[in-house]
Design a protein around this motif. Structure first.
Motif, PDB file in Angstrom:
ATOM      1  N   ARG A 133      10.949   2.951  -3.126  1.00 47.50           N
ATOM      2  CA  ARG A 133       9.771   3.327  -2.573  1.00 47.50           C
ATOM      3  C   ARG A 133       8.846   2.262  -1.628  1.00 47.50           C
ATOM      4  O   ARG A 133       7.870   2.348  -1.155  1.00 47.50           O
ATOM      5  N   THR A 134       9.672   1.011  -1.600  1.00 48.44           N
ATOM      6  CA  THR A 134       9.008  -0.070  -0.488  1.00 48.44           C
ATOM      7  C   THR A 134       9.907  -0.098   0.723  1.00 48.44           C
ATOM      8  O   THR A 134       9.295  -1.107   1.492  1.00 48.44           O
TER       9      THR A 134
ATOM     10  N   ALA B 283       0.828  -1.110  -0.030  1.00 50.65           N
ATOM     11  CA  ALA B 283       0.049  -0.098   0.120  1.00 50.65           C
ATOM     12  C   ALA B 283       0.886   1.128  -0.004  1.00 50.65           C
ATOM     13  O   ALA B 283       0.464   2.107   0.625  1.00 50.65           O
ATOM     14  N   TRP B 284       2.169   1.110  -0.446  1.00 53.88           N
ATOM     15  CA  TRP B 284       2.913   2.284  -0.641  1.00 53.88           C
ATOM     16  C   TRP B 284       3.223   2.882   0.550  1.00 53.88           C
ATOM     17  O   TRP B 284       3.859   4.010   0.655  1.00 53.88           O
ATOM     18  N   ALA B 285       3.353   2.082   1.770  1.00 55.34           N
ATOM     19  CA  ALA B 285       3.909   2.660   3.015  1.00 55.34           C
ATOM     20  C   ALA B 285       4.917   1.342   3.651  1.00 55.34           C
ATOM     21  O   ALA B 285       4.407   0.201   3.284  1.00 55.34           O
ATOM     22  N   PRO B 286       5.637   1.576   4.340  1.00 52.97           N
ATOM     23  CA  PRO B 286       6.691   0.331   4.668  1.00 52.97           C
ATOM     24  C   PRO B 286       6.443  -0.359   5.767  1.00 52.97           C
ATOM     25  O   PRO B 286       5.418   0.204   6.587  1.00 52.97           O
ATOM     26  N   THR B 287       6.665  -1.586   5.828  1.00 52.35           N
ATOM     27  CA  THR B 287       6.366  -2.279   7.104  1.00 52.35           C
ATOM     28  C   THR B 287       7.418  -2.946   7.571  1.00 52.35           C
ATOM     29  O   THR B 287       7.208  -3.861   8.411  1.00 52.35           O
ATOM     30  N   THR B 288       8.717  -2.928   7.066  1.00 57.35           N
ATOM     31  CA  THR B 288       9.852  -3.881   7.572  1.00 57.35           C
ATOM     32  C   THR B 288      11.077  -2.525   7.792  1.00 57.35           C
ATOM     33  O   THR B 288      11.024  -1.620   7.339  1.00 57.35           O
ATOM     34  N   ILE B 289      12.031  -3.286   8.611  1.00 57.69           N
ATOM     35  CA  ILE B 289      13.128  -2.308   8.952  1.00 57.69           C
ATOM     36  C   ILE B 289      14.162  -2.395   7.768  1.00 57.69           C
ATOM     37  O   ILE B 289      15.027  -3.424   7.827  1.00 57.69           O
ATOM     38  N   THR B 290      13.983  -1.487   6.586  1.00 55.94           N
ATOM     39  CA  THR B 290      14.746  -1.579   5.532  1.00 55.94           C
ATOM     40  C   THR B 290      15.221  -0.316   5.049  1.00 55.94           C
ATOM     41  O   THR B 290      14.727   0.585   5.316  1.00 55.94           O
TER      42      THR B 290
END
Length: 456
Positions: free
Chosen positions: A334-335, A321-328
């Motif tokens: 843009r992911t 959804a164009w927003a991050p979820t991981t520590i990266t």
């Protein structure tokens, strides 16, 4: 840029303009502008000495409901006045409100020290640490937001289910959609320019009635002031055009959320050298930038509520959804949580993509800078490799907390967070986030009724 003037010069300008009244504003924990209009005579008497402002602004939530779990203020203290100090260098005139002068203020405690729970004071404290370490912090924030047709009575009657977007369809970067609402579109761009909140770019974003604006970079405190005033100003301009502007992080499950990405770089104290850039390195990224990124990656799980402060924030932070979820992190990806943008000596910067449009800009920028400085001070190496491909799939270094409760507990118990921002701020801020979670948890939602009422 705002021209710096002395206190006598500012006051004289107001006298010359036959000023009768002045608007004063502060931000609460949620980043909402609170304030009052004051007669010019009264303002002149408090411009340098400060004025009393009820400390309930740090003792209630976005809906003006008093916290029952905060020690800083409450019924147990009687909600006394706190000492607000006007920052005269924030002087602006509001073009869509007959050029009324407006100033921002922050707070001091009884010993004339910065009030620990004041967001603007916290950012000033972190910025002072950066300056002492030899860094000039250049920041900017960009926002995405929804624009709805203003039908307030119907909205309240329908319990906010009768949302009518300004335009239909997705239409990201649409010249057509911007042209069809050109009066509103240009009122934002031109009005903000006159308001000394200069915009680098403004366009439609993917989603019905969604706009995105990038605010011109500045010194970090000025950048945060601009961001706060931008959000409030857009809401005021939208109202005058028959719209409701919403910076809520996730309005609809089926649509992308609204970001508040923070761009940042560190410069030499004379402002001439971008310390994130190293022309000798293939990557273009200096050791300072690498340590700064390492610090943010390390601190993210400890301070996430400063970037995602509401229950709704975490409905934006979902896969795909164009927003991050991981520590990266990665270069121009843009992911990932952090998007490094190495380029020239003038443009090399870091974009923190975790931040939502519902964030308090003072806290979001304080979190970014403090975490980055932590990495530099601890001489952290960027041992986490840059992500190749989808950041959603790269869970090797962990994932972000899944909801406000988890994130708040992590911050509340974090020695790192207390080291960065002080125990008093962490205690108060996390208590307000726990309160927010409790208010949500006791509500019976439409989803629950549809899911359970008939079949269970």
């Amino acid at each position: 840029m705002i021209q710096k003037k002395s206190i006598p010069e500012i006051l004289q300008q107001l006298v010359d303009q036959n000023t009768e009244k002045v608007k004063l504003a502060i931000t609460d924990i949620d980043g909402i502008l609170r304030g009052k209009i004051m007669s010019f005579d009264k303002f002149r008497s408090v411009a340098e000495s400060g004025f009393g402002f009820c400390d309930v602004v740090f003792g209630w939530d976005a809906a003006d409901q008093a916290y029952d779990n905060a020690s800083f203020t409450g019924w147990h203290t009687g909600y006394p006045d706190a000492k607000a100090t006007v920052d005269l260098q924030t002087f602006r005139q509001i073009p869509w409100e007959n050029d009324i002068p407006v100033f921002l203020a922050d707070f001091k405690d009884g010993k004339k020290a910065a009030l620990p729970v004041c967001p603007r004071s916290l950012l000033k404290k972190i910025n002072e640490q950066a300056i002492k370490a030899g860094f000039n912090s250049s920041f900017s924030q960009e926002f995405e937001w929804f624009n709805f047709i203003n039908n307030s009575e119907e909205l309240y009657n329908s319990k906010f289910s009768a949302l009518q977007p300004m335009t239909r369809g997705m239409f990201g970067y649409s010249v057509l959609r911007a042209s069809q609402n050109s009066d509103f579109f240009h009122a934002i761009f031109d009005g903000m320019t006159k308001f000394n909140v200069p915009i680098e770019g403004l366009h439609t974003e993917t989603g019905p009635g969604v706009y995105e604006a990038a605010i011109l970079y500045a010194d970090i405190l000025e950048a945060a002031d601009r961001a706060v005033l931008f959000k409030a100003g857009v809401k005021e301009i939208a109202h005058r055009h028959g719209y409701i502007a919403s910076f809520m992080a996730k309005v609809n499950e089926q649509l992308p959320g609204c970001s508040g990405h923070v761009h940042q770089s560190l410069w030499s104290t004379d402002g001439k050298q971008n310390l994130f850039y190293d022309k000798k390195k293939t990557s273009g990224m200096s050791a300072v930038m690498e340590s700064y990124i390492a610090g943010q990656l390390y601190c993210l799980p400890h301070i996430l509520p400063m970037f995602a402060p509401t229950v709704n924030s975490y409905k934006r932070l979902v896969e795909g959804a164009w927003a991050p979820t991981t520590i990266t992190w990665a270069v121009d990806n843009r992911t990932t949580a952090l998007r490094a943008l190495p380029g020239s000596a003038s443009s090399t910067r870091l974009e923190t993509r975790v931040v939502g449009s519902d964030s308090n800009p003072y806290l979001a920028m304080a979190g970014c800078l403090a975490a980055g400085l932590y990495g530099i001070q601890q001489k952290m190496k960027l041992t986490i490799p840059a992500t190749t491909g989808s950041g959603y799939a790269n869970k090797k270094n962990g994932v972000l907390p899944a909801n406000l409760w988890e994130a708040s507990q992590a911050m509340k118990q974090s020695a790192v967070a207390k080291e960065l921002f002080g125990a008093a701020f962490v205690e108060h801020f996390t208590a307000t986030r726990e309160w927010e979670w409790r208010q949500f948890s006791k509500k019976v939602t439409d989803w629950e009724l549809q899911r359970y009422l008939e079949i269970i």
